[in-house]
Design a protein around this motif. Structure first.
Motif, PDB file in Angstrom:
ATOM      1  N   ASN A  75       0.832  -1.206   0.000  1.00  0.00           N
ATOM      2  CA  ASN A  75       0.000   0.000   0.000  1.00  0.00           C
ATOM      3  C   ASN A  75       0.868   1.258   0.000  1.00  0.00           C
ATOM      4  O   ASN A  75       2.105   1.184  -0.008  1.00  0.00           O
ATOM      5  CB  ASN A  75      -0.991  -0.011   1.169  1.00  0.00           C
ATOM      6  CG  ASN A  75      -0.309  -0.025   2.529  1.00  0.00           C
ATOM      7  OD1 ASN A  75       0.830   0.423   2.680  1.00  0.00           O
ATOM      8  ND2 ASN A  75      -1.019  -0.525   3.539  1.00  0.00           N
ATOM      9  N   ALA A 115      -0.671  -4.901   1.332  1.00  0.00           N
ATOM     10  CA  ALA A 115      -2.107  -4.719   1.132  1.00  0.00           C
ATOM     11  C   ALA A 115      -2.767  -6.029   0.729  1.00  0.00           C
ATOM     12  O   ALA A 115      -3.838  -6.388   1.243  1.00  0.00           O
ATOM     13  CB  ALA A 115      -2.373  -3.649   0.073  1.00  0.00           C
ATOM     14  N   ARG A 168      -6.265 -10.260   1.582  1.00  0.00           N
ATOM     15  CA  ARG A 168      -6.195  -8.807   1.754  1.00  0.00           C
ATOM     16  C   ARG A 168      -6.072  -8.506   3.246  1.00  0.00           C
ATOM     17  O   ARG A 168      -6.715  -9.175   4.080  1.00  0.00           O
ATOM     18  CB  ARG A 168      -7.452  -8.140   1.181  1.00  0.00           C
ATOM     19  CG  ARG A 168      -7.399  -6.617   1.177  1.00  0.00           C
ATOM     20  CD  ARG A 168      -8.573  -6.037   0.386  1.00  0.00           C
ATOM     21  NE  ARG A 168      -9.831  -6.153   1.112  1.00  0.00           N
ATOM     22  CZ  ARG A 168     -10.313  -5.207   1.924  1.00  0.00           C
ATOM     23  NH1 ARG A 168      -9.623  -4.091   2.115  1.00  0.00           N
ATOM     24  NH2 ARG A 168     -11.461  -5.373   2.535  1.00  0.00           N
ATOM     25  N   TRP A 216      -5.570  -5.308   6.426  1.00  0.00           N
ATOM     26  CA  TRP A 216      -5.711  -3.900   6.760  1.00  0.00           C
ATOM     27  C   TRP A 216      -5.765  -3.718   8.277  1.00  0.00           C
ATOM     28  O   TRP A 216      -5.568  -4.661   9.022  1.00  0.00           O
ATOM     29  CB  TRP A 216      -6.962  -3.304   6.090  1.00  0.00           C
ATOM     30  CG  TRP A 216      -8.274  -3.834   6.579  1.00  0.00           C
ATOM     31  CD1 TRP A 216      -9.074  -3.289   7.538  1.00  0.00           C
ATOM     32  CD2 TRP A 216      -8.957  -5.015   6.125  1.00  0.00           C
ATOM     33  NE1 TRP A 216     -10.212  -4.046   7.720  1.00  0.00           N
ATOM     34  CE2 TRP A 216     -10.168  -5.103   6.863  1.00  0.00           C
ATOM     35  CE3 TRP A 216      -8.681  -5.997   5.170  1.00  0.00           C
ATOM     36  CZ2 TRP A 216     -11.079  -6.147   6.666  1.00  0.00           C
ATOM     37  CZ3 TRP A 216      -9.591  -7.030   4.985  1.00  0.00           C
ATOM     38  CH2 TRP A 216     -10.769  -7.085   5.726  1.00  0.00           C
ATOM     39  N   GLU A 217      -6.026  -2.492   8.689  1.00  0.00           N
ATOM     40  CA  GLU A 217      -6.023  -2.065  10.092  1.00  0.00           C
ATOM     41  C   GLU A 217      -4.704  -2.447  10.772  1.00  0.00           C
ATOM     42  O   GLU A 217      -4.656  -3.292  11.667  1.00  0.00           O
ATOM     43  CB  GLU A 217      -7.203  -2.624  10.884  1.00  0.00           C
ATOM     44  CG  GLU A 217      -7.410  -1.851  12.185  1.00  0.00           C
ATOM     45  CD  GLU A 217      -8.636  -2.280  12.986  1.00  0.00           C
ATOM     46  OE1 GLU A 217      -8.564  -2.175  14.218  1.00  0.00           O
ATOM     47  OE2 GLU A 217      -9.635  -2.708  12.376  1.00  0.00           O
ATOM     48  N   PRO A 227      -1.022  -6.323  10.520  1.00  0.00           N
ATOM     49  CA  PRO A 227      -2.458  -6.109  10.299  1.00  0.00           C
ATOM     50  C   PRO A 227      -3.294  -6.853  11.340  1.00  0.00           C
ATOM     51  O   PRO A 227      -2.931  -7.951  11.763  1.00  0.00           O
ATOM     52  CB  PRO A 227      -2.686  -6.694   8.905  1.00  0.00           C
ATOM     53  CG  PRO A 227      -1.681  -7.791   8.804  1.00  0.00           C
ATOM     54  CD  PRO A 227      -0.471  -7.322   9.591  1.00  0.00           C
TER      55      PRO A 227
END
Length: 280
Positions: A211, A217, A237, A239-240, A250
């Protein structure tokens, strides 16, 4: 009517006792698998990450390591984590079931055991072991921990699939992605790179997309085996991101199979607790 009521109570008691026994037996199997994981560990060298190690790697990979690790970070040897989320066990439509799981990962020799409870209907769980141990992958699903519904072990297709899972989940233990830990990186473009990992007779590759901040990402395998006959593109995928023990990892992710018409997810999960062991 009294006899009917007594029979009903007896059935409920028997089911409860069976569930307790199934859970106990399953937990014993979990402990045995995890003991084998720990007993198969190898000495890790180097014990500390130094930024000079990443010199010469593709630019997005260097940015990744500078983003998620600090110079002097101790190398991860083991991870114990807890998860919760939803799992889709239906191949044809979205039919999500809640799950909870714990997982033990060791990084040398690569391996893990995922121990999950997936709710089939209220009060009835599927118990699942997803494991990569000493070069062999296995999947065991059992109703109530007593009645096996799926059991696969040791075929090359299982080994490939489970090593890919370990590889993709290295976002939680990013020191495992370092060249010194057996990873080979090849350039693709400014935002992605291909990584290759070999363990024993099994070699797997993933394309990581990074990302804007430099963290992972997505990841994608061109072909992961679903069974002995079917291999399909497989994607994840993440995130966070949050800092944990000095590493940026993540907390949420999703995984699915890539069909011509689009991705069909089967896992949506969140890491609720994570604990590390480091080389020393």
């Amino acid at each position: 009517m009294k006899w009917i009521a007594m029979i009903g109570v007896l059935i409920i008691v028997c089911l409860g006792l069976a569930a307790i026994y199934g859970s106990y037996r399953w937990q014993s199997n979990t402990e045995n698998l995890r003991a084998k994981l720990r007993n198969g560990r190898r000495t890790i060298k180097p014990q500390i990450y130094e930024q000079k190690e990443i010199e010469g790697l593709p630019d997005p990979v260097q940015r990744f390591f500078r983003t998620v690790l600090k110079d002097g970070q101790a190398i991860v040897t083991a991870v114990k984590l807890s998860q919760q989320g939803q799992f889709n066990m239906n191949e044809n439509k979205a039919k999500w079931s809640p799950f909870t799981a714990t997982q033990l990962v060791v990084t040398q020799r690569p391996g893990f055991n995922w121990d999950a409870r997936i709710q089939m209907v209220p009060g009835v769980n599927a118990f699942v072991h997803d494991t990569y141990l000493l070069g062999e992958g296995s999947l065991h699903a059992s109703l109530l921990g007593l009645f096996t519904v799926v059991k696969m072990h040791g075929a090359p297709e299982n080994n490939q699939g489970e090593l890919l899972r370990y590889f993709a989940e290295a976002t939680w233990y990013p020191t495992a992605l370092l060249p010194s830990q057996g990873m080979r990186w090849d350039a693709i473009n400014d935002t992605s790179a291909r990584a290759t990992l070999t363990d024993g007779a099994t070699t797997v590759s993933l394309v990581f997309q990074f990302n804007a901040e430099g963290a992972i990402a997505t990841c994608r395998a061109e072909a992961r085996y679903r069974d002995k006959l079917t291999a399909m593109p497989w994607v994840g995928r993440f995130w966070e991101y949050s800092v944990c023990n000095g590493m940026l990892i993540p907390l949420e992710g999703e995984v699915g199979w890539e069909y011509p018409e689009g991705t069909r997810l089967y896992f949506k999960g969140r890491t609720t607790e994570i604990h590390y062991e480091f080389a020393s």
